[in-house]
Design an enzyme around this catalytic site. Structure first.
Site, PDB file in Angstrom:
ATOM      1  N   ARG A  77      26.186 -16.728   3.862  1.00  0.00           N
ATOM      2  CA  ARG A  77      25.260 -17.666   3.193  1.00  0.00           C
ATOM      3  C   ARG A  77      24.688 -17.042   1.926  1.00  0.00           C
ATOM      4  O   ARG A  77      24.507 -17.730   0.913  1.00  0.00           O
ATOM      5  CB  ARG A  77      24.162 -18.095   4.171  1.00  0.00           C
ATOM      6  CG  ARG A  77      23.356 -19.272   3.663  1.00  0.00           C
ATOM      7  CD  ARG A  77      22.437 -19.829   4.723  1.00  0.00           C
ATOM      8  NE  ARG A  77      21.452 -18.861   5.156  1.00  0.00           N
ATOM      9  CZ  ARG A  77      20.597 -19.038   6.160  1.00  0.00           C
ATOM     10  NH1 ARG A  77      20.612 -20.170   6.843  1.00  0.00           N
ATOM     11  NH2 ARG A  77      19.731 -18.108   6.497  1.00  0.00           N
ATOM     12  N   LYS A 180      19.737 -20.666  -0.216  1.00  0.00           N
ATOM     13  CA  LYS A 180      18.499 -19.958   0.131  1.00  0.00           C
ATOM     14  C   LYS A 180      18.000 -19.200  -1.096  1.00  0.00           C
ATOM     15  O   LYS A 180      18.115 -17.970  -1.190  1.00  0.00           O
ATOM     16  CB  LYS A 180      18.747 -19.025   1.326  1.00  0.00           C
ATOM     17  CG  LYS A 180      17.454 -18.680   2.054  1.00  0.00           C
ATOM     18  CD  LYS A 180      17.727 -18.194   3.446  1.00  0.00           C
ATOM     19  CE  LYS A 180      16.489 -17.642   4.118  1.00  0.00           C
ATOM     20  NZ  LYS A 180      15.426 -18.625   4.328  1.00  0.00           N
ATOM     21  N   GLU A 216      14.171 -31.701   6.264  1.00  0.00           N
ATOM     22  CA  GLU A 216      13.824 -30.502   7.023  1.00  0.00           C
ATOM     23  C   GLU A 216      12.385 -30.088   6.751  1.00  0.00           C
ATOM     24  O   GLU A 216      11.707 -30.678   5.911  1.00  0.00           O
ATOM     25  CB  GLU A 216      14.788 -29.356   6.730  1.00  0.00           C
ATOM     26  CG  GLU A 216      14.689 -28.775   5.336  1.00  0.00           C
ATOM     27  CD  GLU A 216      15.519 -27.494   5.154  1.00  0.00           C
ATOM     28  OE1 GLU A 216      15.713 -26.745   6.118  1.00  0.00           O
ATOM     29  OE2 GLU A 216      15.951 -27.261   4.011  1.00  0.00           O
TER      30      GLU A 216
END
Ligand code: PLP
Ligand code: COI
Length: 341
Positions: A77, A180, A216
C-alpha cells in the site's frame, strides 16, 4: 512502563530507522536514538504534502513469540501511495526487514502479552530534497518509527459515539482518498475538531460525489452487521483497509456472508451492529451514530446500536483477529510474520 494505562499516543522508544533514496539508490539503513530529523526547510514534504505513511502493529504472543500483522500488505500500500505521489518507495522486502529490525531494537517497548497492548509501527516516506516548483520529489527519506500503544479511544471494545459530516469531505472524487497520504488527514481535521467539540469521538464521511452512500470514518473503515452478513462499503474514495480485508476473510471463515457494496445512508436504521475497523482502532463498536443536516446543526437523527459493550458478531470477529495476532489460535490465513529474536 505502566502498560495497562497506554493510550494511542507517542512514547519515545530506543531507536528509529531511516534511509534516503538519492542518486538512484537507497543509502544504508541508519538506526538513530534521536527522534528528530534534519531536512531542508524547502523539502517537498513540508510545502506540497509529498508524504505517505503506514500503520501496523507488532504483538507479543501468548507463546512469547513476536508477530507482525500482514506487513507485506502495508508495504504494497505504501508503494501504491508513493506511485500516486510520483516518488520512490522501498521494496516490499526492504520495508518488512526494516519493520522487523525496528521491533528488535525496541523490544523494551513491546508491551507484554497480558496487557493486550502492542507496538505500533509508523513507516513514513517523505519528499526530501529542497524544491520550489510543484513536482514529485526526486529524493525521498524513508523512516520506520515506533511507539507502544493501547486502545485508540477509551478501552478495548469500548463503544464510541460518532457523527456524519454531511457538509465536509475527507476526500475528493478521483483524488487521494484511497491512498494513505498525510493530506487526507489534514482534510479531515476541521470536521473532526467540530465533532470533538460536540463530544463525538469520530466522524463518518459520505461519498464525496453523490453524498448518498457511506464512505468511511476519519481514521478507519466502516462495517455493519445485519443478520448473518458483514457489510462494508464499496467505494474508490476510501482507504483499502488491511484490517477490513482481514475481517471480510474472517467473517467468511466463520460462516458469515460478506457484502462489499454501496451502502445508502437510509440503510443505517436496518443494521444491528456498526463499527469502525483499522489497525489503530482494531474493531471499535459504535454506540450511536448521529446524522445532522450539517455538522453545526442542532437537528439530529440518531441511530443507536449498543448502549454499552460490543455486539455479539463484532465481538466474535474481534476475538478471531486478535487471537491470531496474539498467537492464541492457529493463523489459518498465514497473516502473521514472526520477528525472529
Ligand atoms: N481508513 C483510514 C482513513 C485510516 O486512516 C485507516 C488506518 O490506517 C484505515 C481506514 C484502516 O486501515 P488499516 O486497517 O489498513 O489500518
Ligand atoms: C492506523 O490505523 O494505523 C492509522 O493510520 C490511523 C491513524 C491515522 C491513527
Amino acid at each position: 512502563m505502566d502498560w495497562k494505562s497506554l493510550t494511542f499516543s507517542y512514547t519515545k522508544t530506543n531507536t528509529m530507522l531511516c534511509t534516503y533514496f538519492r542518486n538512484g539508490a537507497w543509502t544504508p539503513v541508519e538506526s538513530r536514538t534521536d527522534d528528530t530529523i534534519a531536512l531542508s526547510a524547502f523539502a517537498g514534504a513540508l510545502h506540497y504534502s509529498i508524504e505517505c505513511f503506514e500503520g501496523l502493529k507488532a504483538f507479543r504472543g501468548k507463546d512469547g513469540k513476536v508477530r507482525l500483522f500482514r506487513p507485506e500488505e502495508n508495504a504494497m500500500r505504501l508503494r501504491r501511495s508513493a506511485e500516486f505521489l510520483g516518488i520512490e518507495a522501498p521494496s516490499v522486502e526492504m520495508f518488512v526487514e526494516m519493520c522487523k529490525q525496528v521491533v528488535k531494537e525496541n523490544l523494551d517497548f513491546l508491551p507484554p502479552y497480558e496487557s493486550r497492548a502492542s507496538l505500533y509501527l509508523r513507516p513514513t516516506l517523505i519528499g526530501f530534497n529542497p524544491q520550489l516548483g510543484v513536482a514529485s520529489s526526486s529524493e525521498t527519506m524513508f523512516m520506520v518509527l515506533c511507539s507502544p500503544v493501547g486502545a485508540y479511544t477509551g478501552g478495548n471494545l469500548e463503544p464510541i459515539n460518532c457523527v456524519i459530516a454531511r457538509n465536509y469531505d475527507r476526500a475528493a472524487p478521483n483524488g487521494t482518498g484511497s491512498h494513505k497520504v498525510g493530506g487526507n488527514y489534514a482534510c479531515s481535521l476541521r470536521s473532526l475538531n467540530i465533532a470533538h467539540s460536540q463530544g463525538y469521538k469520530a466522524v463518518l464521511y459520505l461519498d464525496p460525489s453523490t453524498k448518498k452512500m457511506i464512505d468511511e470514518f476519519n481514521s478507519s473503515n466502516f462495517f455493519a452487521i445485519k443478520g448473518n452478513s458483514y457489510i462494508t462499503p464499496l467505494s474508490d474514495t476510501i482507504l483499502p483497509s488491511i484490517t477490513n480485508k482481514s475481517l471480510e476473510d474472517a467473517a467468511s471463515y466463520l460462516g458469515m456472508t460478506v457484502e462489499r457494496r454501496q451502502i445508502p445512508v437510509e440503510e443505517l436504521s436496518t443494521f444491528e451492529e456498526v463499527g469502525e475497523c483499522g489497525t489503530a482502532v482494531v474493531i471499535t463498536p459504535v454506540s450511536h451514530l448521529d446524522d445532522k443536516p450539517t455538522l453545526e446543526s442542532e437537528e439530529v437523527t440518531r441511530y443507536t446500536y449498543v448502549e454499552e459493550g460490543c455486539g455479539p458478531k463484532s465481538q466474535r470477529l474481534y476475538d478471531f483477529i486478535t487471537n491470531i495476532q496474539y498467537g492464541e489460535i492457529e493463523d489459518p490465513f498465514g497473516w502473521t510474520v514472526e520477528v525472529e529474536l
